[in-house]
Design a protein around this motif. Structure first.
Motif: not given
Length: 316
Positions: A181-185
């Motif tokens: 997945t894309p990075t979640i922050k």
């Protein structure tokens, strides 16, 4: 090799009576110095055993060093849906991957390959979890709620988190293997990490496969909106970057489906997270661009409201 441990852990977990203590004893058999904690937690629909493995690095924070700590979370509802269904369920792949990775990392220590940074691996063991209706195929539920899972699986020491979760019950990632997945922050969906894409190509030997994520997927469970699954629920409980490692299939497979675990696919995911662990502690693998993230926040402000349940009056 990782496959050895994937097979052994699968055989251990495919058991009505398996417990977190069984997992602890297995890991102690791999490395007698293993730091393994097990805690049984009761919920509304039974109990589950949370397992936390800490693998100290040569320059890890646990030894007073400054190398970053990688968290590896095996996300799932349960490894079995007994008595409704017999056998190990598809949803158990997250726990299987996590414990297999722990075993391989501990074996590496036995052979002299000690990583630079600490590794913390967490998951939970429940062979009798309930199921949950979901479209297009049923989910596995858990005896405890997501807040409890995050409390026991997301550690403050984790500077970056890989969340491994079976993600087969959808029609959006049609690939047998695993996807990133894309990075979640902190409520932001950031670009897919170039470093992780490179590690993917090196470990899997194919072009990288990614999984699309929506705003709904990064909000907490229980807010009344659709979630593809719980792969990014750890992101609501931390300010550290979180990346999902989704174990996927070409067709939609129910999380409570049995006979649906592909050990070779799990082994691919295990090798990937181990390769990330090697580089993350050396500061050679970044999940996101810190300068760009700061720029985003300066332009658009905080998005941490997406880590909360939202406005109470709006939840039905």
């Amino acid at each position: 090799m990782s496959l050895k441990y994937v097979i052994e852990v699968y055989e251990l977990m495919d058991n009505l009576n398996v417990t977190g203590e069984d997992v602890k004893n297995f890991l102690w058999g791999v490395n007698s110095d293993s730091q393994v904690e097990v805690k049984t937690v009761e919920g509304d629909e039974g109990s589950t055993d949370f397992v936390k493995i800490t693998i100290p690095g040569e320059n890890g924070k646990s030894k007073g060093g400054n190398a970053p700590t990688l968290g590896i979370i095996g996300r799932l509802g349960g490894i079995g849906a007994r008595p409704e269904l017999k056998g190990f369920v598809s949803d158990g792949d997250g726990a299987l991957s996590c414990i297999s990775a722990a075993a391989k990392l501990l074996d590496m220590q036995n052979k002299g390959d000690i990583l630079n940074g600490d590794i913390i691996l967490t998951t939970h063991i429940c062979p009798t979890a309930p199921t949950l209706p979901h479209d297009p195929v049923p989910f596995m539920n858990s005896p405890v709620d997501i807040l409890t899972m995050n409390k026991h699986e997301v550690a403050e020491e984790m500077d970056g988190i890989l969340s491994i979760d079976t993600t087969k019950g959808n029609m959006i990632t049609n690939h047998r293997g695993f996807a990133l997945t894309p990075t979640i922050k902190e409520g932001y969906i950031l670009k897919v990490s170039d470093d992780l894409l490179h590690i993917y190509t090196q470990s899997a030997g194919i072009l990288p496969v990614t999984m699309p994520i929506t705003t709904q997927d990064i909000t907490p469970y229980g807010n009344g909106v659709y979630h593809v699954n719980s792969i990014l629920q750890p992101a609501v409980a931390t300010s550290s970057p979180v990346v999902g490692v989704a174990i996927t299939t070409e067709t939609a497979v129910a999380g409570c489906g049995t006979g649906a675990t592909h050990l070779i696919d799990v082994e691919q995911a295990v090798r990937f997270v181990i390769e990330v662990a090697k580089l993350f502690g050396e500061n050679k693998c970044s999940f996101y661009d810190k300068k760009e993230f700061a720029h985003l926040e300066s332009l658009y402000g905080k998005m941490t409201q997406l880590q909360t349940p939202g406005k109470k009056e709006a939840i039905k």
